[in-house]
Design a protein around this motif. Sequence first.
Motif, PDB file in Angstrom:
ATOM      1  N   CYS A 184      -7.512   8.933   4.934  1.00 58.54           N
ATOM      2  CA  CYS A 184      -6.158   8.430   4.684  1.00 58.54           C
ATOM      3  C   CYS A 184      -6.158   6.938   4.410  1.00 58.54           C
ATOM      4  N   THR A 202     -14.167   7.478   3.571  1.00 59.89           N
ATOM      5  CA  THR A 202     -13.130   8.208   2.858  1.00 59.89           C
ATOM      6  C   THR A 202     -12.133   8.789   3.867  1.00 59.89           C
ATOM      7  N   THR A 236      -6.248   1.897  -1.464  1.00 62.28           N
ATOM      8  CA  THR A 236      -7.026   1.528  -2.652  1.00 62.28           C
ATOM      9  C   THR A 236      -6.876   2.535  -3.794  1.00 62.28           C
ATOM     10  N   PRO A 237      -5.649   2.808  -4.231  1.00 61.76           N
ATOM     11  CA  PRO A 237      -5.511   3.641  -5.438  1.00 61.76           C
ATOM     12  C   PRO A 237      -5.991   2.836  -6.646  1.00 61.76           C
ATOM     13  N   HIS A 283     -15.951   0.801   0.219  1.00 58.58           N
ATOM     14  CA  HIS A 283     -15.639   2.217   0.393  1.00 58.58           C
ATOM     15  C   HIS A 283     -16.935   3.011   0.442  1.00 58.58           C
ATOM     16  N   GLU A 290      -8.402   4.854   3.428  1.00 62.94           N
ATOM     17  CA  GLU A 290      -8.995   4.493   2.132  1.00 62.94           C
ATOM     18  C   GLU A 290      -8.083   4.909   0.983  1.00 62.94           C
ATOM     19  N   VAL A 291      -7.486   6.092   1.083  1.00 60.55           N
ATOM     20  CA  VAL A 291      -6.674   6.614  -0.014  1.00 60.55           C
ATOM     21  C   VAL A 291      -5.411   5.785  -0.230  1.00 60.55           C
ATOM     22  N   PHE A 292      -4.706   5.479   0.850  1.00 60.67           N
ATOM     23  CA  PHE A 292      -3.421   4.805   0.633  1.00 60.67           C
ATOM     24  C   PHE A 292      -3.556   3.298   0.420  1.00 60.67           C
ATOM     25  N   ASN A 310      -4.929  13.583   4.893  1.00 53.13           N
ATOM     26  CA  ASN A 310      -4.744  13.308   3.462  1.00 53.13           C
ATOM     27  C   ASN A 310      -5.151  14.484   2.577  1.00 53.13           C
ATOM     28  N   THR A 311      -5.824  15.487   3.137  1.00 52.15           N
ATOM     29  CA  THR A 311      -6.209  16.657   2.348  1.00 52.15           C
ATOM     30  C   THR A 311      -5.351  17.873   2.664  1.00 52.15           C
ATOM     31  N   HIS A 356       0.844  -1.198   0.000  1.00 55.72           N
ATOM     32  CA  HIS A 356       0.000   0.000   0.000  1.00 55.72           C
ATOM     33  C   HIS A 356       0.880   1.250   0.000  1.00 55.72           C
TER      34      HIS A 356
END
Length: 331
Positions: A77, A75, A83-84, A96, A79-81, A162-163, A42
């Motif tokens: 961090c 949604t 499941t790109p 998700h 989720e973002v790192f 993450n934003t 990941h």
Amino acid sequence: MSNQQIKFYQTGTLTVGNRLLDKAQRSVQATPDRSNSLDSGHRACQGCGEALGARFAIDAAMRATGNKLIAANATGCLEVFTTPYPESAWRIPWIHSLFGNAPAVATGVAAALKAKGKTDVRVIAQGGDGGTTDIGFGCLSGMFDRNDDVLYICYDNQAYMNTGVQRSSATPPGARTATTMPVGPEPGNDMGTGKFLPVIAMAHGIPYVATASVHDLHDLEHKVTKAMGMRGSRYIQILVPCPLGWGLATHETIKAARLAVECGLWPLFEAENGQITNARKIRRGIPVTEYLKIQKRFAHLMKKGAEERVGMIQAIADENIRKFGLTVHGA
């Protein structure tokens, strides 16, 4: 029953090196039958506390349920790192959701499983502090109110990392974020704001509430396992330091989590049906400055003239120690 704390000398490390212990005391990660629910590859940052906490929490839940687990993920961090698109690091049924409705999605999954008679399949919802304490708070409170059969895990890194590191309602007083800059007569996040969601969860009278930290992964696993042995709404909030957002050296994630507990700013406790049943005592208390000074987000508080604001943070820690009974008599 409380979990017996594993000491450093018993393991050589407080993370995964625990093969010197009896099998019953070993962490899931020390066993060859671990599920590796959150697999390698990941894209988490180096030293990410959330990746560590999620791996241990979900693998412990998998073991407790016989690998019959579905996870809904807000949604954020995690989720973002993991499941790109089109990749995924998850090796479990994983959904998700939107930023704020992971509790509602998980509730729907649990209701569908119940309608199909598949009560042996259990459901977890998970999210960061922004998706939990701010955006998803209404859905989470509704889940607690209905006592839906879901364990919600909040990975608390104390801002919207993450934003771009914006303040959340879990951001601690005095901390610097992109929206609480260290300028003016009272730099950093305002004093007297924010919320400590575990206490709000307790007020709902749900079966189980706990706090955990990635510096004590045996304790984290114990609490997840205990929660999965119960029915109804359960809530665990895990402190997961973020080197990027906290201005922390990447090798000091575990140290920061440990110091937060030892100074009293992050109390470790369990509660059942609205009542505290267990709290981890602090044997060697430290001043909050020991915790603050290793993080750049508090660097402005280490300068001359900030003594009053540091004193206000120390007062918060002292109040936690009193309120949760964290003092060891004679220590």
